[in-house]
Motif scaffolding. Structure first.
Motif, PDB file in Angstrom:
ATOM      1  N   ARG A 113       0.859  -1.348  -0.142  1.00 15.14           N
ATOM      2  CA  ARG A 113      -0.095  -0.011   0.047  1.00 15.14           C
ATOM      3  C   ARG A 113       0.746   1.196  -0.025  1.00 15.14           C
ATOM      4  NH1 ARG A 113      -2.582   3.718   3.210  1.00 15.14           N
ATOM      5  NH2 ARG A 113      -4.449   4.375   2.611  1.00 15.14           N
ATOM      6  N   GLY A 114       2.016   1.084   0.647  1.00 11.01           N
ATOM      7  CA  GLY A 114       2.864   2.428   0.536  1.00 11.01           C
ATOM      8  C   GLY A 114       4.127   2.279   1.484  1.00 11.01           C
ATOM      9  N   ILE A 115       5.173   2.604   1.044  1.00 14.91           N
ATOM     10  CA  ILE A 115       6.612   2.856   1.713  1.00 14.91           C
ATOM     11  C   ILE A 115       7.255   3.995   1.061  1.00 14.91           C
ATOM     12  CG2 ILE A 115       7.921   1.244   0.244  1.00 14.91           C
ATOM     13  CD1 ILE A 115       8.929  -0.191   2.969  1.00 14.91           C
ATOM     14  N   SER A 116       8.551   4.410   1.969  1.00 16.75           N
ATOM     15  CA  SER A 116       9.318   5.422   1.447  1.00 16.75           C
ATOM     16  C   SER A 116      10.498   4.729   1.720  1.00 16.75           C
ATOM     17  CB  SER A 116       9.096   6.678   1.766  1.00 16.75           C
ATOM     18  OG  SER A 116       8.966   6.818   3.161  1.00 16.75           O
ATOM     19  N   HIS A 117      11.637   4.957   0.953  1.00 19.81           N
ATOM     20  CA  HIS A 117      13.139   4.808   1.327  1.00 19.81           C
ATOM     21  C   HIS A 117      13.975   5.855   0.672  1.00 19.81           C
ATOM     22  CE1 HIS A 117      14.220   2.346  -2.502  1.00 19.81           C
ATOM     23  NE2 HIS A 117      13.353   2.891  -2.877  1.00 19.81           N
ATOM     24  N   SER A 118      15.210   5.654   1.083  1.00 18.97           N
ATOM     25  CA  SER A 118      16.314   6.465   0.394  1.00 18.97           C
ATOM     26  C   SER A 118      17.338   5.539  -0.023  1.00 18.97           C
ATOM     27  CB  SER A 118      16.894   7.509   1.224  1.00 18.97           C
ATOM     28  OG  SER A 118      17.407   6.851   2.401  1.00 18.97           O
ATOM     29  N   GLU A 119      18.259   5.894  -0.996  1.00 20.03           N
ATOM     30  CA  GLU A 119      19.437   5.121  -1.530  1.00 20.03           C
ATOM     31  C   GLU A 119      20.379   5.902  -1.611  1.00 20.03           C
ATOM     32  OE1 GLU A 119      17.360   2.229  -4.679  1.00 20.03           O
ATOM     33  OE2 GLU A 119      16.609   4.213  -4.441  1.00 20.03           O
ATOM     34  N   MET A 145      -1.199  -4.889   0.154  1.00 15.92           N
ATOM     35  CA  MET A 145      -0.582  -5.524   1.518  1.00 15.92           C
ATOM     36  C   MET A 145       0.170  -4.803   2.140  1.00 15.92           C
ATOM     37  SD  MET A 145       2.450  -7.923  -0.189  1.00 15.92           S
ATOM     38  CE  MET A 145       3.385  -8.392   1.518  1.00 15.92           C
ATOM     39  N   PRO A 146       0.488  -4.824   3.640  1.00 16.80           N
ATOM     40  CA  PRO A 146       1.395  -3.982   4.404  1.00 16.80           C
ATOM     41  C   PRO A 146       2.964  -4.393   3.756  1.00 16.80           C
ATOM     42  CG  PRO A 146       0.245  -5.576   5.802  1.00 16.80           C
ATOM     43  CD  PRO A 146      -0.125  -5.872   4.154  1.00 16.80           C
ATOM     44  N   PRO A 147       3.485  -2.958   3.980  1.00 21.82           N
ATOM     45  CA  PRO A 147       4.990  -3.135   3.278  1.00 21.82           C
ATOM     46  C   PRO A 147       5.836  -4.025   4.134  1.00 21.82           C
ATOM     47  CG  PRO A 147       4.538  -1.008   4.586  1.00 21.82           C
ATOM     48  CD  PRO A 147       3.290  -1.764   4.525  1.00 21.82           C
ATOM     49  N   GLU A 148       6.992  -4.362   3.377  1.00 21.30           N
ATOM     50  CA  GLU A 148       7.896  -5.461   4.163  1.00 21.30           C
ATOM     51  C   GLU A 148       9.232  -5.000   3.646  1.00 21.30           C
ATOM     52  OE1 GLU A 148       4.925  -9.383   4.099  1.00 21.30           O
ATOM     53  OE2 GLU A 148       6.594  -9.184   2.783  1.00 21.30           O
ATOM     54  N   PHE A 149      10.375  -5.447   4.247  1.00 20.37           N
ATOM     55  CA  PHE A 149      11.626  -5.142   3.685  1.00 20.37           C
ATOM     56  C   PHE A 149      12.505  -6.666   3.990  1.00 20.37           C
ATOM     57  CE2 PHE A 149      16.271  -4.661   4.514  1.00 20.37           C
ATOM     58  CZ  PHE A 149      16.282  -4.280   3.314  1.00 20.37           C
ATOM     59  N   ALA A 150      13.450  -7.118   3.128  1.00 23.28           N
ATOM     60  CA  ALA A 150      13.900  -8.536   3.479  1.00 23.28           C
ATOM     61  C   ALA A 150      15.293  -8.373   2.834  1.00 23.28           C
ATOM     62  CB  ALA A 150      13.387  -9.519   2.914  1.00 23.28           C
ATOM     63  N   HIS A 151      16.628  -8.718   3.370  1.00 23.50           N
ATOM     64  CA  HIS A 151      17.763  -8.663   2.715  1.00 23.50           C
ATOM     65  C   HIS A 151      18.196 -10.197   3.035  1.00 23.50           C
ATOM     66  CE1 HIS A 151      21.912  -7.289   2.182  1.00 23.50           C
ATOM     67  NE2 HIS A 151      22.256  -8.191   3.130  1.00 23.50           N
ATOM     68  N   HIS A 152      18.689 -10.530   1.751  1.00 18.94           N
ATOM     69  CA  HIS A 152      19.141 -11.904   1.679  1.00 18.94           C
ATOM     70  C   HIS A 152      20.774 -12.108   1.410  1.00 18.94           C
ATOM     71  CE1 HIS A 152      15.102 -13.460   1.996  1.00 18.94           C
ATOM     72  NE2 HIS A 152      14.740 -12.670   1.109  1.00 18.94           N
ATOM     73  N   ASP A 153      21.424 -12.452   2.154  1.00 25.09           N
ATOM     74  CA  ASP A 153      23.117 -12.439   1.636  1.00 25.09           C
ATOM     75  C   ASP A 153      23.409 -14.069   1.389  1.00 25.09           C
ATOM     76  OD1 ASP A 153      23.217 -13.365   4.241  1.00 25.09           O
ATOM     77  OD2 ASP A 153      24.289 -11.912   5.148  1.00 25.09           O
ATOM     78  N   ASP A 154      22.693 -14.742   1.303  1.00 24.66           N
ATOM     79  CA  ASP A 154      23.054 -16.431   1.166  1.00 24.66           C
ATOM     80  C   ASP A 154      22.061 -16.757   0.145  1.00 24.66           C
ATOM     81  OD1 ASP A 154      24.287 -18.716   1.201  1.00 24.66           O
ATOM     82  OD2 ASP A 154      23.271 -19.266   3.008  1.00 24.66           O
ATOM     83  N   LEU A 155      22.467 -16.553  -1.203  1.00 19.66           N
ATOM     84  CA  LEU A 155      21.534 -17.071  -2.209  1.00 19.66           C
ATOM     85  C   LEU A 155      22.058 -18.370  -2.827  1.00 19.66           C
ATOM     86  CD1 LEU A 155      21.024 -13.395  -4.036  1.00 19.66           C
ATOM     87  CD2 LEU A 155      19.291 -14.838  -2.481  1.00 19.66           C
ATOM     88  N   PRO A 156      21.120 -18.983  -3.554  1.00 21.81           N
ATOM     89  CA  PRO A 156      21.808 -20.446  -4.032  1.00 21.81           C
ATOM     90  C   PRO A 156      22.484 -19.944  -5.237  1.00 21.81           C
ATOM     91  CG  PRO A 156      19.405 -20.117  -4.153  1.00 21.81           C
ATOM     92  CD  PRO A 156      19.839 -18.932  -3.389  1.00 21.81           C
ATOM     93  N   VAL A 157      23.511 -20.982  -5.468  1.00 23.89           N
ATOM     94  CA  VAL A 157      24.306 -20.597  -6.903  1.00 23.89           C
ATOM     95  C   VAL A 157      24.227 -22.280  -7.342  1.00 23.89           C
ATOM     96  CG1 VAL A 157      26.550 -20.473  -7.799  1.00 23.89           C
ATOM     97  CG2 VAL A 157      25.942 -19.179  -5.875  1.00 23.89           C
ATOM     98  N   VAL A 158      23.969 -22.040  -8.802  1.00 27.77           N
ATOM     99  CA  VAL A 158      24.017 -23.291  -9.524  1.00 27.77           C
ATOM    100  C   VAL A 158      25.134 -23.341 -10.686  1.00 27.77           C
ATOM    101  CG1 VAL A 158      22.467 -24.594 -11.417  1.00 27.77           C
ATOM    102  CG2 VAL A 158      21.337 -23.454  -9.320  1.00 27.77           C
ATOM    103  N   THR A 159      25.681 -24.563 -10.653  1.00 33.32           N
ATOM    104  CA  THR A 159      26.650 -24.767 -11.679  1.00 33.32           C
ATOM    105  C   THR A 159      26.550 -25.701 -12.539  1.00 33.32           C
ATOM    106  OG1 THR A 159      27.942 -26.427 -10.149  1.00 33.32           O
ATOM    107  CG2 THR A 159      28.553 -23.980 -10.027  1.00 33.32           C
TER     108      THR A 159
END
Length: 317
Positions: A113-119, A145-159
């Motif tokens: 529905r709404g969020i604000s951020h800076s970068e 939906m209510p706003p959410e934030f997630a940070h993922h520093d362990d992503l799967p790697v396929v070879t």
């Protein structure tokens, strides 16, 4: 737009479809702002699956500059996906999150529905910044939906032979990202060795596009260099990629998104009147978008509304 066939809209789901979408230069935050190349939305093709926005930037030497500096601004009806190739970006949002992102890590902000951020580029940073900023349109059922934030520093790697793939969003080659998706889609960062001959597996129900991040890979006989986005259509079970020098690709795909959208400034909505209300809520600083704390500058003002009414559009303009 240029195309590898006479009429790219004929047989849209056939494997032979290939469209080269040239990017447009954009300065974030005004004429002297941070320079990016925007390939989605394009004047001819607005979306790839639910992916509705793609800015690529860098590599930019940050010596003598402030780097990225985008003041607090609002979003609705979408997810922002931040993916870095080099450098760092500091994210602050109105939910209170303060997160520095580095290469190989995913920042995923769901506006709802709404969020604000800076970068911005943090005070302590490496000398070069390069990355992509993407949006994913939320389907009608969850767009408020209510706003959410997630940070993922362990992503799967396929070879696979000739390549390694980091799965940013969705599922690729049997590996699934932990990031929360609301429509069937995929985003993957593909690194290819020099003189590679690789076969990239695809889902025939998805439409796909690829962006060269480095090198000059040859995709189904077409050489792709950094800048334009190559649209591959749907109906493909795989695509062949060969390289001379080391190369890197961003693969985007998803089920065709059939809802008609109004995209204006930082908002994704369904009609003109919704955009008018969103703009007013930001200008009036209502609680809808919250407040970003800690950024040392003013929020971005919303641009004036256009004279004519905004019209909902599908994925192909």
């Amino acid at each position: 737009m240029s195309s590898f066939e006479a009429d790219p809209e004929v047989g849209l789901s056939a494997p032979a479809v290939m469209e080269l979408l040239e990017g447009a230069p954009v300065a974030l935050g005004g004429p002297r702002g941070f320079a990016v190349t925007r390939t989605l939305p394009h004047r001819q093709r607005r979306m790839v699956g639910a992916w509705c926005f793609l800015d690529a930037y860098g590599p930019q030497d940050l010596a003598g500059s402030d780097g990225m500096r985008v003041g607090p601004h609002p979003h609705t009806g979408l997810q922002t996906v931040t993916w870095l190739i080099a450098g760092e970006v500091l994210h602050r949002d109105s939910l209170g999150h303060v997160q520095e992102i580095r290469p190989g890590q995913l920042n995923l902000m769901t506006a709802g529905r709404g969020i604000s951020h800076s970068e911005q580029t943090p005070r302590d940073h490496t000398p070069v910044l390069e990355g992509v900023q993407l949006w994913v349109a939320l389907p009608h059922a969850v767009r408020d939906m209510p706003p959410e934030f997630a940070h993922h520093d362990d992503l799967p790697v396929v070879t696979r032979p000739g390549l390694a793939a980091t799965v940013i969003m969705g599922t690729f080659a049997g590996a699934t990202s932990p990031a929360r998706c609301h429509t069937p889609l995929v985003g993957a960062d593909l690194t290819l060795a020099p003189s590679a001959e690789a076969t990239v597996p695809l889902d025939p129900a998805f439409e796909y596009a690829v962006l060269a991040l480095d090198g000059a890979p040859v995709i189904d006989g077409a050489t792709l260099k950094p800048g334009p986005l190559l649209y591959l259509g749907s109906g493909r079970a795989e695509v062949d990629v060969t390289t001379g020098s080391p190369s890197r690709l961003l693969l985007l795909g998803g089920e065709p998104f059939d809802e008609r959208l109004v995209m204006w400034w930082n908002f994704v909505a369904r009609d003109h009147d919704e955009i008018v209300q969103m703009r007013a809520d930001w200008a009036d600083r209502t609680p809808r978008f919250g407040e970003v704390r800690g950024y040392d500058g003013p929020p971005l003002p919303a641009p004036p509304m256009p004279i004519s009414r905004l019209v909902p559009r599908g994925r192909v303009r």
